[in-house]
Design a protein around this motif. Structure first.
Motif, PDB file in Angstrom:
ATOM      1  N   ILE A  12       6.126  -5.227  -2.187  1.00 52.06           N
ATOM      2  CA  ILE A  12       6.186  -5.871  -0.881  1.00 52.06           C
ATOM      3  C   ILE A  12       7.127  -7.076  -0.966  1.00 52.06           C
ATOM      4  O   ILE A  12       6.902  -7.991  -1.751  1.00 52.06           O
ATOM      5  N   LEU A  15       6.426  -9.704   4.845  1.00 52.98           N
ATOM      6  CA  LEU A  15       5.407  -9.329   5.822  1.00 52.98           C
ATOM      7  C   LEU A  15       5.602 -10.190   7.062  1.00 52.98           C
ATOM      8  O   LEU A  15       5.628 -11.422   6.965  1.00 52.98           O
ATOM      9  N   LEU A  22       2.123  -5.405  12.157  1.00 56.43           N
ATOM     10  CA  LEU A  22       2.597  -5.984  10.908  1.00 56.43           C
ATOM     11  C   LEU A  22       3.811  -5.192  10.438  1.00 56.43           C
ATOM     12  O   LEU A  22       3.723  -3.993  10.177  1.00 56.43           O
ATOM     13  N   ILE A  24       6.276  -4.440   7.563  1.00 58.14           N
ATOM     14  CA  ILE A  24       6.197  -4.510   6.100  1.00 58.14           C
ATOM     15  C   ILE A  24       7.534  -4.075   5.522  1.00 58.14           C
ATOM     16  O   ILE A  24       7.976  -2.953   5.757  1.00 58.14           O
ATOM     17  N   THR A  58      11.778  -0.955   5.989  1.00 60.17           N
ATOM     18  CA  THR A  58      10.704  -1.578   6.757  1.00 60.17           C
ATOM     19  C   THR A  58       9.922  -0.521   7.530  1.00 60.17           C
ATOM     20  O   THR A  58      10.504   0.431   8.065  1.00 60.17           O
ATOM     21  N   LYS A  76       2.865 -10.726  -0.237  1.00 57.03           N
ATOM     22  CA  LYS A  76       4.197 -10.581  -0.824  1.00 57.03           C
ATOM     23  C   LYS A  76       4.047 -10.359  -2.326  1.00 57.03           C
ATOM     24  O   LYS A  76       3.183 -10.962  -2.967  1.00 57.03           O
TER      25      LYS A  76
END
Length: 196
Positions: A12, A15, A22, A24, A58, A76
């Motif tokens: 990740i 965010l 959300l 990501i 993403t 993260k």
């Protein structure tokens, strides 16, 4: 449609909350093979690629997904299990996985035994999902075989390859995981419930 055989572990990178959604952003070795509008399993959750750039892509998780999965707990630098959708004509090495998480469970035990690991999970049986001995279960996107099936808990045995090539190596007691119960078992249970 997926098989539960993990292709890569993504990291990740970012965010971003956007109202109830959300976004990501993930760094992955498979990014260069992805395209916008493609489905990818993230810890067992089917999400659509909305952007790609170099080795980053993403996806967006809506509130419903965040409420029913462990994706809302991501930070993260966390790792996620990744699998691209199955191609027609490929081998089905795991089992039929839809990428639709049924519920979450808590890891309540991790035991190393002669080079393998036994993980035990507890889940809310009031949601009417069941496991069966030697049946299939998907945990964070990984296709596994149930051992020690009980009313609201079960265990799985993890071989060294799976342990080292998925996020199981990072899983601790108390961690929340995504569960997708076997789709065939769900239909059989539903038909049985309708008859009774």
């Amino acid at each position: 449609m997926f098989t539960g055989i993990i292709e890569d572990i993504g990291k990740i990178e970012k965010l971003v909350m956007d109202r109830g959604n959300l976004h990501i952003t993930i760094k992955s070795n498979i990014t260069k093979e992805l395209k916008i509008d493609q489905s990818v399993s993230h810890n067992g959750v089917c999400l659509t690629v909305i952007d790609t750039e170099q080795n980053l892509y993403t996806v967006t998780a809506i509130k419903e997904t965040l409420d029913k999965t462990n994706l809302g707990f991501l930070d993260k630098n966390n790792s996620v299990n990744l699998e691209r959708a199955m191609k027609l004509g490929d081998r089905l090495d795991g089992h039929i996985v839809q990428g639709h998480v049924d519920q979450t469970a808590k890891c309540i035990s991790v035991k190393e035994e002669n080079g393998s690991w036994f993980f035990t999970f507890e889940y809310d049986s009031n949601l009417n999902n069941i496991t069966i001995e030697k049946g299939s279960i998907t945990i964070n996107g990984v296709s596994l075989t149930v051992v020690d099936s009980q009313q609201s808990r079960f265990s799985v045995a993890i071989i060294p390859y799976t342990y080292n090539h998925t996020t199981f190596k990072n899983l601790d007691i108390g961690d929340i995981v995504n569960l997708e119960f076997d789709v065939i078992g769900k239909y059989v249970k539903r038909l049985n419930d309708l008859r009774n």
